[in-house]
Scaffold this motif. Structure first.
Motif, PDB file in Angstrom:
ATOM      1  N   VAL A  36       6.646  55.898  53.699  1.00  0.00           N
ATOM      2  CA  VAL A  36       7.162  57.079  53.171  1.00  0.00           C
ATOM      3  C   VAL A  36       6.865  58.486  54.279  1.00  0.00           C
TER       4      VAL A  36
ATOM      5  N   TRP B  23       7.734  64.370  53.624  1.00  0.00           N
ATOM      6  CA  TRP B  23       8.504  64.247  52.367  1.00  0.00           C
ATOM      7  C   TRP B  23       7.615  64.702  51.407  1.00  0.00           C
TER       8      TRP B  23
ATOM      9  N   ASN C 138       7.647  63.479  47.496  1.00  0.00           N
ATOM     10  CA  ASN C 138       8.197  62.615  46.864  1.00  0.00           C
ATOM     11  C   ASN C 138       9.024  61.603  47.535  1.00  0.00           C
ATOM     12  N   ASN C 139       9.491  60.333  46.762  1.00  0.00           N
ATOM     13  CA  ASN C 139      10.345  59.557  47.436  1.00  0.00           C
ATOM     14  C   ASN C 139      11.401  59.024  46.340  1.00  0.00           C
ATOM     15  N   PRO C 140      12.793  59.297  46.546  1.00  0.00           N
ATOM     16  CA  PRO C 140      13.447  60.218  47.619  1.00  0.00           C
ATOM     17  C   PRO C 140      12.781  61.750  47.483  1.00  0.00           C
ATOM     18  N   PRO C 141      12.883  62.182  48.677  1.00  0.00           N
ATOM     19  CA  PRO C 141      12.207  63.483  48.818  1.00  0.00           C
ATOM     20  C   PRO C 141      12.973  64.698  47.921  1.00  0.00           C
TER      21      PRO C 141
END
Length: 391
Positions: free
Chosen positions: A19, A23, A25-28
């Motif tokens: 990651v 970013w 979070n994931n997805p950002p």
């Protein structure tokens, strides 16, 4: 037949991770500067207090243009010897540039006898161009340009690609984007937009008519091969930079900021466009490592466009804007052979206008470059409207 073809290339990330550190979070859902060189994010209260502080040192823009950057009518490099064979950039003011690659040739190799067999132009790329009078969401308030554009929007030549570094108003101008797009469409020509993650939706929501297929969104180190029928090919890479984003007080960091590297297949030259960036906050103990990474990944760049202004007061702005001395360090880190100072001389920042004499950035840039023997050997300034070749 599709005139512009965009093909993803392998990532150039020198340190691939699961990651990405920038970013959230994931997805950002948003983005951040992941280095200690950023120090901290200053809030709106800090900015408000600084803007209206009693310690301001406001210096008006000189009444005449004698002490300001010169403006010339652009010829897009046609007056330069050998322009067909070189990568070149025309300064449009502030951070705006029209970059054109070397002309492609219908025969193998480029030589003097083949000039007449070359296409009439190379690929044209518009970077961060702003033609509006104010860098603001409204036309009646906000920073106003004090240097005119070198030409009108109608006088811009045909544009193939538009590349945006980030969404601040002094880099992403809806009036310019709209005019260029509609002009291309009226002429029946294709156009492609490139921007970092989180910016695609702005183009789709702008009410201009741009389609999802006409936008390529990139993360840092993402690389694309762009082939344009009859004009040639480039490799375009989205590279890291230390800055921020946001068009309102409520969307800070929701889209990514970036710099860009253009590799011109025709001339085998490389161009670095920094967009807007800092090198290190004055309170930080280390510098941003991204620039040395860029130098290592690409080996060297032939022409770099680097910001040198809107950095005062440095205690507040040094984590997002670089002073000329830091700009010189970026020049060295990316291993640039020729660097042009930009992001000055056109419009004042909302805060820096209260502290920064508009004549100071080019003077400091020249002085610090001369001190290291790099003035007009590696580092230059140019007129608004002037074209600079990579060679």
């Amino acid at each position: 037949m599709v005139r512009i073809k965009v093909s993803p290339l392998p990532s150039k990330n020198p340190s691939p991770v699961g990651v990405p550190a920038h970013w959230n979070n994931n997805p950002p859902t948003s983005f951040k500067n992941p280095w200690p060189s950023f120090a901290k994010q200053h809030g709106l209260l800090d900015m408000f207090k600084t803007r209206f502080s009693d310690n301001r040192n406001f210096v008006p823009v000189p009444a005449t243009r004698d002490e300001l950057v010169k403006v010339r009518k652009p010829d897009w490099g046609r007056g330069l010897v050998g322009y067909q064979k070189e990568l070149k950039a025309t300064w449009l003011g502030h951070a705006g540039f029209l970059v054109e690659t070397a002309c492609s040739a219908s025969t193998t190799g480029l030589n003097d006898s083949a000039d007449e067999q070359m296409s009439t132009r190379g690929i044209r790329i518009l970077f961060d161009a702003v033609f509006s009078e104010r860098t603001s969401p409204v036309g009646w308030f906000g920073p106003k340009r004090y240097t005119p554009t070198p030409c009108t929007l109608d006088e811009l030549p045909e544009i193939d690609l538009v590349v945006i570094s980030h969404n601040h108003y002094d880099h992403l101008d809806i009036a310019t984007i709209s005019h260029v797009y509609k002009k291309q469409k009226v002429a029946g020509k294709d156009i492609q937009f490139f921007a970092a993650l989180g910016n695609k939706q702005w183009f789709l929501n702008a009410g201009i008519g741009i389609t999802a297929e006409e936008i390529t969104e990139c993360d840092w180190w993402d690389s694309q091969q762009v082939d344009i029928e009859g004009l040639g090919s480039i490799n375009l890479t989205c590279t890291p930079t230390q800055h921020t984003s946001g068009r309102t007080p409520f969307d800070a960091g929701q889209s990514l900021w970036s710099s860009w590297v253009v590799e011109d297949v025709q001339s085998n030259r490389k161009l670095y466009f920094a967009g807007d960036t800092a090198y290190k906050a004055t309170s930080a103990k280390t510098v941003c490592p991204a620039f040395k990474q860029i130098g290592e990944v690409f080996g060297a760049v032939d022409l770099a466009l680097i910001p040198i202004g809107l950095y005062s007061p440095e205690w507040l702005l040094s984590n997002v804007h670089c002073c000329p001395e830091d700009s010189l360090e970026i020049h060295k880190d990316i291993r640039s052979k020729k660097s042009i100072g930009m992001h000055y001389g056109t419009v004042r920042g909302g805060i820096s206008a209260q502290y920064e004499d508009v004549r100071e950035p080019p003077k400091r840039w020249q002085e610090c470059c001369a001190k290291e023997g790099k003035w007009q050997t590696e580092c230059w300034l140019c007129d608004v409207g002037e074209t600079v070749m990579a060679a």
